[in-house]
Scaffold this motif. Structure first.
Motif, PDB file in Angstrom:
ATOM      1  N   PRO A  44       0.817  -1.228   0.000  1.00  0.00           N
ATOM      2  CA  PRO A  44       0.000   0.000   0.000  1.00  0.00           C
ATOM      3  C   PRO A  44       0.846   1.272   0.000  1.00  0.00           C
ATOM      4  CG  PRO A  44      -0.707  -1.457   1.757  1.00  0.00           C
ATOM      5  CD  PRO A  44       0.545  -2.027   1.183  1.00  0.00           C
ATOM      6  N   GLU A  45       1.996   1.242   0.643  1.00  0.00           N
ATOM      7  CA  GLU A  45       2.858   2.423   0.719  1.00  0.00           C
ATOM      8  C   GLU A  45       4.235   2.045   0.187  1.00  0.00           C
ATOM      9  OE1 GLU A  45       2.831   3.803   4.698  1.00  0.00           O
ATOM     10  OE2 GLU A  45       0.679   4.044   4.762  1.00  0.00           O
ATOM     11  N   ASP A  46       4.387   2.148  -1.120  1.00  0.00           N
ATOM     12  CA  ASP A  46       5.643   1.736  -1.741  1.00  0.00           C
ATOM     13  C   ASP A  46       6.775   2.722  -1.516  1.00  0.00           C
ATOM     14  OD1 ASP A  46       4.644  -0.624  -2.735  1.00  0.00           O
ATOM     15  OD2 ASP A  46       3.903   0.321  -4.567  1.00  0.00           O
ATOM     16  N   ASN A  47       6.476   3.959  -1.251  1.00  0.00           N
ATOM     17  CA  ASN A  47       7.511   4.978  -1.075  1.00  0.00           C
ATOM     18  C   ASN A  47       7.650   5.396   0.382  1.00  0.00           C
ATOM     19  OD1 ASN A  47       8.079   5.067  -3.838  1.00  0.00           O
ATOM     20  ND2 ASN A  47       6.333   6.408  -4.173  1.00  0.00           N
ATOM     21  N   ARG A  48       7.552   4.446   1.260  1.00  0.00           N
ATOM     22  CA  ARG A  48       7.622   4.740   2.688  1.00  0.00           C
ATOM     23  C   ARG A  48       8.982   5.309   3.085  1.00  0.00           C
ATOM     24  NH1 ARG A  48       4.597   2.117   7.174  1.00  0.00           N
ATOM     25  NH2 ARG A  48       3.659   0.934   5.513  1.00  0.00           N
ATOM     26  N   ASP A  49      10.037   4.904   2.409  1.00  0.00           N
ATOM     27  CA  ASP A  49      11.361   5.400   2.763  1.00  0.00           C
ATOM     28  C   ASP A  49      11.535   6.867   2.385  1.00  0.00           C
ATOM     29  OD1 ASP A  49      11.236   4.803   0.083  1.00  0.00           O
ATOM     30  OD2 ASP A  49      13.296   4.060  -0.041  1.00  0.00           O
ATOM     31  N   ARG A  50      10.662   7.422   1.569  1.00  0.00           N
ATOM     32  CA  ARG A  50      10.753   8.823   1.184  1.00  0.00           C
ATOM     33  C   ARG A  50       9.838   9.713   2.030  1.00  0.00           C
ATOM     34  NH1 ARG A  50       9.557   9.164  -4.915  1.00  0.00           N
ATOM     35  NH2 ARG A  50      10.071  11.334  -4.457  1.00  0.00           N
ATOM     36  N   THR A  51       9.160   9.137   3.018  1.00  0.00           N
ATOM     37  CA  THR A  51       8.231   9.887   3.859  1.00  0.00           C
ATOM     38  C   THR A  51       8.996  10.662   4.931  1.00  0.00           C
ATOM     39  OG1 THR A  51       6.596   8.158   3.560  1.00  0.00           O
ATOM     40  CG2 THR A  51       6.217   9.684   5.362  1.00  0.00           C
ATOM     41  N   MET A  52       8.608  11.917   5.141  1.00  0.00           N
ATOM     42  CA  MET A  52       9.224  12.736   6.181  1.00  0.00           C
ATOM     43  C   MET A  52       8.288  12.758   7.382  1.00  0.00           C
ATOM     44  SD  MET A  52      10.495  16.673   6.199  1.00  0.00           S
ATOM     45  CE  MET A  52       8.983  17.480   6.675  1.00  0.00           C
ATOM     46  N   TYR A  53       8.787  12.335   8.513  1.00  0.00           N
ATOM     47  CA  TYR A  53       7.995  12.310   9.750  1.00  0.00           C
ATOM     48  C   TYR A  53       8.363  13.532  10.581  1.00  0.00           C
ATOM     49  CZ  TYR A  53       6.995   7.471   8.561  1.00  0.00           C
ATOM     50  OH  TYR A  53       6.592   6.347   7.921  1.00  0.00           O
ATOM     51  N   VAL A  54       7.345  14.293  11.027  1.00  0.00           N
ATOM     52  CA  VAL A  54       7.551  15.453  11.875  1.00  0.00           C
ATOM     53  C   VAL A  54       7.310  15.025  13.316  1.00  0.00           C
ATOM     54  CG1 VAL A  54       6.783  17.794  12.392  1.00  0.00           C
ATOM     55  CG2 VAL A  54       6.806  16.980  10.042  1.00  0.00           C
ATOM     56  N   ARG A  55       8.327  15.111  14.136  1.00  0.00           N
ATOM     57  CA  ARG A  55       8.213  14.639  15.524  1.00  0.00           C
ATOM     58  C   ARG A  55       7.536  15.667  16.429  1.00  0.00           C
ATOM     59  NH1 ARG A  55       9.668   9.641  15.059  1.00  0.00           N
ATOM     60  NH2 ARG A  55      11.685   9.166  14.166  1.00  0.00           N
ATOM     61  N   TRP A  56       7.787  16.948  16.189  1.00  0.00           N
ATOM     62  CA  TRP A  56       7.166  17.988  17.007  1.00  0.00           C
ATOM     63  C   TRP A  56       6.968  19.221  16.139  1.00  0.00           C
ATOM     64  CZ3 TRP A  56      10.255  22.263  17.197  1.00  0.00           C
ATOM     65  CH2 TRP A  56      11.609  22.065  16.931  1.00  0.00           C
ATOM     66  N   GLY A  57       6.075  20.038  16.578  1.00  0.00           N
ATOM     67  CA  GLY A  57       5.816  21.256  15.819  1.00  0.00           C
ATOM     68  C   GLY A  57       5.224  22.313  16.724  1.00  0.00           C
TER      69      GLY A  57
END
Length: 65
Positions: A50-63
């Motif tokens: 379902p998510e083939d480009n998971r390694d290109r995802t940017m996760y925001v830890r705090w904002g």
């Protein structure tokens, strides 16, 4: 030789039933817990269908605003 070892192991399991049950269940639960942790890590990190480009995802830890 292996036949003798197997007979001795069965005799010891029959001798201490409660201790044998506790040790076998403890070992099985420990292996199960490690497998669950490894599988959840693999699913979160690796790319699957379902998510083939998971390694290109940017996760925001705090904002902040």
């Amino acid at each position: 030789m292996y036949k003798l070892y197997f007979k001795q192991a069965l005799a010891m399991l029959k001798e201490n039933k409660l201790l044998s049950l506790i040790s076998i269940l403890g070992t099985a639960l420990a292996i199960c817990m490690i497998m669950v942790m490894v599988i959840t890590y693999e699913v979160r990190v690796n790319n699957y269908s379902p998510e083939d480009n998971r390694d290109r995802t940017m996760y925001v830890r705090w904002g902040g605003t």
